[in-house]
Design an enzyme around this catalytic site. Structure first.
Site, PDB file in Angstrom:
ATOM      1  CB  VAL A  37      39.865  -8.825 -41.895  1.00 48.07           C
ATOM      2  CG1 VAL A  37      39.356  -9.872 -42.879  1.00 48.07           C
ATOM      3  CG2 VAL A  37      39.913  -9.396 -40.486  1.00 48.07           C
ATOM      4  CD  GLU A  45      24.475  15.355 -35.054  1.00 44.37           C
ATOM      5  OE1 GLU A  45      25.379  14.553 -35.328  1.00 44.37           O
ATOM      6  OE2 GLU A  45      23.628  15.162 -34.163  1.00 44.37           O
ATOM      7  N   GLY A  77      32.861  -2.313 -33.929  1.00 45.54           N
ATOM      8  CA  GLY A  77      31.997  -1.125 -33.867  1.00 45.54           C
ATOM      9  C   GLY A  77      30.737  -1.456 -33.087  1.00 45.54           C
ATOM     10  CG  PHE A  78      27.443   1.435 -32.542  1.00 42.43           C
ATOM     11  CD1 PHE A  78      26.964   1.735 -31.284  1.00 42.43           C
ATOM     12  CD2 PHE A  78      28.013   2.444 -33.290  1.00 42.43           C
ATOM     13  CE1 PHE A  78      27.050   3.029 -30.778  1.00 42.43           C
ATOM     14  CE2 PHE A  78      28.108   3.725 -32.800  1.00 42.43           C
ATOM     15  CZ  PHE A  78      27.624   4.019 -31.539  1.00 42.43           C
ATOM     16  N   GLY A 130      35.349  -6.603 -36.831  1.00 47.33           N
ATOM     17  CA  GLY A 130      34.841  -5.257 -36.563  1.00 47.33           C
ATOM     18  C   GLY A 130      34.301  -5.124 -35.154  1.00 47.33           C
ATOM     19  CG  ASP A 174      27.011   1.673 -40.955  1.00 45.86           C
ATOM     20  OD1 ASP A 174      25.857   1.530 -40.502  1.00 45.86           O
ATOM     21  OD2 ASP A 174      27.665   2.726 -40.841  1.00 45.86           O
TER      22      ASP A 174
HETATM   23  C1  LIG Z   1      29.905  11.185 -38.197  1.00 44.57           C
HETATM   24  C2  LIG Z   1      28.812  10.168 -37.923  1.00 44.57           C
HETATM   25  C3  LIG Z   1      27.735  10.492 -37.103  1.00 44.57           C
HETATM   26  C4  LIG Z   1      26.731   9.546 -36.832  1.00 44.57           C
HETATM   27  N1  LIG Z   1      25.699   9.879 -35.987  1.00 44.57           N
HETATM   28  C5  LIG Z   1      24.789   8.931 -35.663  1.00 44.57           C
HETATM   29  C6  LIG Z   1      23.761   9.213 -34.703  1.00 44.57           C
HETATM   30  O1  LIG Z   1      23.651  10.317 -34.197  1.00 44.57           O
HETATM   31  N2  LIG Z   1      22.896   8.230 -34.375  1.00 44.57           N
HETATM   32  C7  LIG Z   1      23.005   6.972 -34.929  1.00 44.57           C
HETATM   33  O2  LIG Z   1      22.205   6.087 -34.588  1.00 44.57           O
HETATM   34  N3  LIG Z   1      23.951   6.680 -35.820  1.00 44.57           N
HETATM   35  C8  LIG Z   1      24.851   7.617 -36.201  1.00 44.57           C
HETATM   36  N4  LIG Z   1      25.828   7.332 -37.112  1.00 44.57           N
HETATM   37  C9  LIG Z   1      25.864   6.008 -37.728  1.00 44.57           C
HETATM   38  C10 LIG Z   1      26.499   4.986 -36.826  1.00 44.57           C
HETATM   39  O3  LIG Z   1      27.655   5.500 -36.220  1.00 44.57           O
HETATM   40  C11 LIG Z   1      26.824   3.753 -37.662  1.00 44.57           C
HETATM   41  O4  LIG Z   1      25.630   3.303 -38.242  1.00 44.57           O
HETATM   42  C12 LIG Z   1      27.411   2.658 -36.796  1.00 44.57           C
HETATM   43  O5  LIG Z   1      28.676   3.058 -36.287  1.00 44.57           O
HETATM   44  C13 LIG Z   1      27.585   1.381 -37.585  1.00 44.57           C
HETATM   45  O6  LIG Z   1      28.120   0.410 -36.741  1.00 44.57           O
HETATM   46  P1  LIG Z   1      28.965  -0.767 -37.342  1.00 44.57           P
HETATM   47  O7  LIG Z   1      29.337  -1.623 -36.194  1.00 44.57           O
HETATM   48  O8  LIG Z   1      28.230  -1.378 -38.467  1.00 44.57           O
HETATM   49  O9  LIG Z   1      30.244  -0.097 -37.978  1.00 44.57           O
HETATM   50  P2  LIG Z   1      31.373   0.784 -37.285  1.00 44.57           P
HETATM   51  O10 LIG Z   1      30.886   1.406 -36.049  1.00 44.57           O
HETATM   52  O11 LIG Z   1      31.889   1.653 -38.375  1.00 44.57           O
HETATM   53  O12 LIG Z   1      32.477  -0.292 -36.901  1.00 44.57           O
HETATM   54  C14 LIG Z   1      33.219  -0.974 -37.858  1.00 44.57           C
HETATM   55  C15 LIG Z   1      34.458  -1.523 -37.213  1.00 44.57           C
HETATM   56  O13 LIG Z   1      35.119  -2.362 -38.147  1.00 44.57           O
HETATM   57  C16 LIG Z   1      36.508  -2.135 -38.091  1.00 44.57           C
HETATM   58  N5  LIG Z   1      37.057  -2.513 -39.397  1.00 44.57           N
HETATM   59  C17 LIG Z   1      36.750  -1.984 -40.599  1.00 44.57           C
HETATM   60  N6  LIG Z   1      37.430  -2.617 -41.577  1.00 44.57           N
HETATM   61  C18 LIG Z   1      38.160  -3.576 -40.970  1.00 44.57           C
HETATM   62  C19 LIG Z   1      39.063  -4.558 -41.461  1.00 44.57           C
HETATM   63  N7  LIG Z   1      39.326  -4.681 -42.762  1.00 44.57           N
HETATM   64  N8  LIG Z   1      39.659  -5.373 -40.565  1.00 44.57           N
HETATM   65  C20 LIG Z   1      39.390  -5.257 -39.234  1.00 44.57           C
HETATM   66  N9  LIG Z   1      38.556  -4.343 -38.731  1.00 44.57           N
HETATM   67  C21 LIG Z   1      37.924  -3.513 -39.587  1.00 44.57           C
HETATM   68  C22 LIG Z   1      36.618  -0.651 -37.773  1.00 44.57           C
HETATM   69  O14 LIG Z   1      37.877  -0.354 -37.189  1.00 44.57           O
HETATM   70  C23 LIG Z   1      35.464  -0.452 -36.812  1.00 44.57           C
HETATM   71  O15 LIG Z   1      35.843  -0.663 -35.479  1.00 44.57           O
HETATM   72  C24 LIG Z   1      26.819   8.266 -37.403  1.00 44.57           C
HETATM   73  C25 LIG Z   1      27.895   7.953 -38.244  1.00 44.57           C
HETATM   74  C26 LIG Z   1      28.879   8.895 -38.512  1.00 44.57           C
HETATM   75  C27 LIG Z   1      30.041   8.521 -39.393  1.00 44.57           C
END
Ligand SMILES: Cc1cc2nc3c(=O)[nH]c(=O)nc-3n(C[C@H](O)[C@H](O)[C@H](O)COP(=O)(O)OP(=O)(O)OC[C@H]3O[C@@H](n4cnc5c(N)ncnc54)[C@H](O)[C@@H]3O)c2cc1C
Length: 433
Positions: free
Chosen positions: A81, A172, A14-15, A12, A302
């Site tokens: 994955v 939003e 993401g953030f 992943g 998340d």
């Molecule tokens: C519409 C929306 C608005 C938001 N607004 C805010 C805000 O204003 N302020 C704030 O603080 N937070 C906000 N959030 C929450 C924030 O975006 C999430 O908490 C944050 O993105 C979580 O980060 P993460 O790295 O855990 O997951 P993610 O950012 O979701 O990253 C997960 C990554 O894993 C990858 N992935 C998933 N499954 C697989 C797999 N099986 N194999 C390989 N790769 C995979 C995905 O492609 C992705 O790149 C918002 C969320 C959403 C949906």
């Protein structure tokens, strides 16, 4: 690639995963394999602006390779994955590849939780990925284009937009969509009775923005109502069909655009890890971000229930994900060097939500000092620009925001997903989904 002594596999980008990879990339003692099903890092907090044509795709997504450029000890693999063996810290991909690490970091994020609502998964538009936002943008533009050619479609609910969920995402989205209808579409569709467009925001709770202080609930409700948004609170959604949404009080709203902002659950991969799952289908995590009984396995953002100071899980926020990504990297480097891991401490800088043009609410710091109106709006712009992954994205986003703010038109109004524009108005079905 540099040959470090420890191999870290991150699932992943993401953030959480990206923050972890970036921090590890600065150490010569590790090499990192970052696996993501996409080749980009997406900025979820701004997806609703992509959906409402305020920002373009390149403002809210950046190539992971670009994010990690210049770090020879990081390898990016675009693979999905599908299974995780936490005992051996091995991941297997849909494409048949497998990667084994001395450390395994799971940060696969979340997906929409429809809570079993009839028809929601098939017919509602979620807003959790870049693709979701592009599809939603095309649907919004498609209903305007179709209704412009055949105004009778307005009577079939073509210009009704139903947003399900009054948390930050739904609120939003409602504000941005109302602004789009009021400022942009009225000017761009002079032959269409845009005044009949309706944006509904539905929530089964009795306030909007439940996680914010009480003053913000009223501010959000008043601001949205001033923009013409129809609030339906204390009401659930019973069914989402291709051409309507049915509420729990029996009200039927005709629409071709139901947006799901009703809740989250962990990405489906969580169920294929054989790790213990807790609330929201998320993996149970120890305070040091590792998993009980599985040495070397870290779960971030998340994808896990990250314990806070009172042992309650921290909210699913970008700031939590980013901070725990950096913290996990420090713990991994400590572990690799034989030093102890340190429990994660979240630095809570507050929460904020934008409710359209010039309107926002912010609750700053863990004492939740409240701000609203243009000051909160300016703070929102600044904070989100800082969170963006690169300078180019910041500049481009500010240019698009500027065009939109001063010009009142949307620079990125492109219907680029033809699948979403094929609406079968006669038989109550949609094009391929
Ligand atoms: C519409 C929306 C608005 C938001 N607004 C805010 C805000 O204003 N302020 C704030 O603080 N937070 C906000 N959030 C929450 C924030 O975006 C999430 O908490 C944050 O993105 C979580 O980060 P993460 O790295 O855990 O997951 P993610 O950012 O979701 O990253 C997960 C990554 O894993 C990858 N992935 C998933 N499954 C697989 C797999 N099986 N194999 C390989 N790769 C995979 C995905 O492609 C992705 O790149 C918002 C969320 C959403 C949906």
């Amino acid at each position: 690639m540099a040959n470090g002594s420890s191999h870290v596999v991150i699932v992943g980008g993401g953030f959480a995963g990206l923050a972890c990879a970036r921090k590890l990339a600065t150490s010569a003692d590790v090499r990192v394999t970052l696996v993501d099903k996409n080749n980009y890092h997406q900025f979820q907090p701004l997806l609703y602006q992509l959906a409402t044509s305020e920002l373009s795709t390149s403002d809210v997504a950046t190539s992971l390779r670009q994010c990690l450029r210049g770090h020879g000890n990081v390898d990016v693999k675009m693979l999905e994955v599908t299974a995780v063996d936490p005992k051996t810290r091995t991941v297997t991909t849909r494409e048949g590849e497998s990667y084994q690490g001395d450390f395994l970091v799971l940060a696969a994020g979340s997906q929409a939780n429809y809570f079993g609502t009839v028809g929601a998964e098939e017919n509602a538009f979620p807003l959790y990925s870049l693709e979701d936002a592009q599809r939603l943008r095309s649907r919004i533009l498609a209903v305007f284009e179709d209704a412009d050619c055949d105004p009778k479609l307005v009577d079939q609910g073509a210009l009704n937009f139903v947003i399900i969920g009054g948390g930050p995402t739904g609120t939003e989205m409602a504000g941005a969509l109302a602004d789009m209808v009021n400022f942009t579409m009225r000017a761009e569709y002079p032959d269409l009775a845009v005044k009949y467009a309706r944006v509904y925001l539905i929530d089964h709770g009795h306030t909007l923005l439940g996680a914010f202080p009480a003053k913000a609930h009223d501010y959000a409700a008043q601001t949205l109502q001033q923009k013409g948004v129809q609030l339906r609170l204390d009401i659930g959604v019973k069914e989402v069909a291709p051409d309507h949404v049915l509420l729990s009080n029996g009200t039927l709203i005709q629409t071709r655009t139901a947006v799901w902002a009703g809740g989250l659950t962990a990405s489906p991969l969580a169920a294929n890890t054989s790790l213990p799952l807790g609330h929201g289908g998320r993996i149970a995590v120890k305070p040091d971000l590792t998993v009980e009984g599985f040495p070397g396995v870290y779960v971030l953002g998340d994808f896990g229930n990250i314990p806070g100071p009172d042992n309650q899980a921290l909210p699913q926020l970008g700031s939590v994900a980013q901070q725990c990504g950096e913290w996990a990297a420090e713990n991994i480097l400590s572990e690799a060097a034989g030093r102890p891991r340190i429990p994660f401490q979240y630095n809570d800088k507050g929460i904020m939500a934008m409710i359209g043009r010039d309107s926002a609410v912010a609750a700053i710091g863990n004492k939740r000092h409240e701000l609203d109106g243009p000051i909160a709006f300016a703070a929102w712009l600044g904070v989100h620009a800082l969170l963006m992954s690169g300078v180019r994205e910041r500049i481009e986003a500010f240019i698009d925001w500027g065009w939109n703010y001063f010009g009142r038109f949307r620079p990125t109004q492109v219907l680029d997903r033809s699948d979403e524009s094929r609406i079968h108005w006669q038989d109550g079905t949609d094009g391929e989904r």
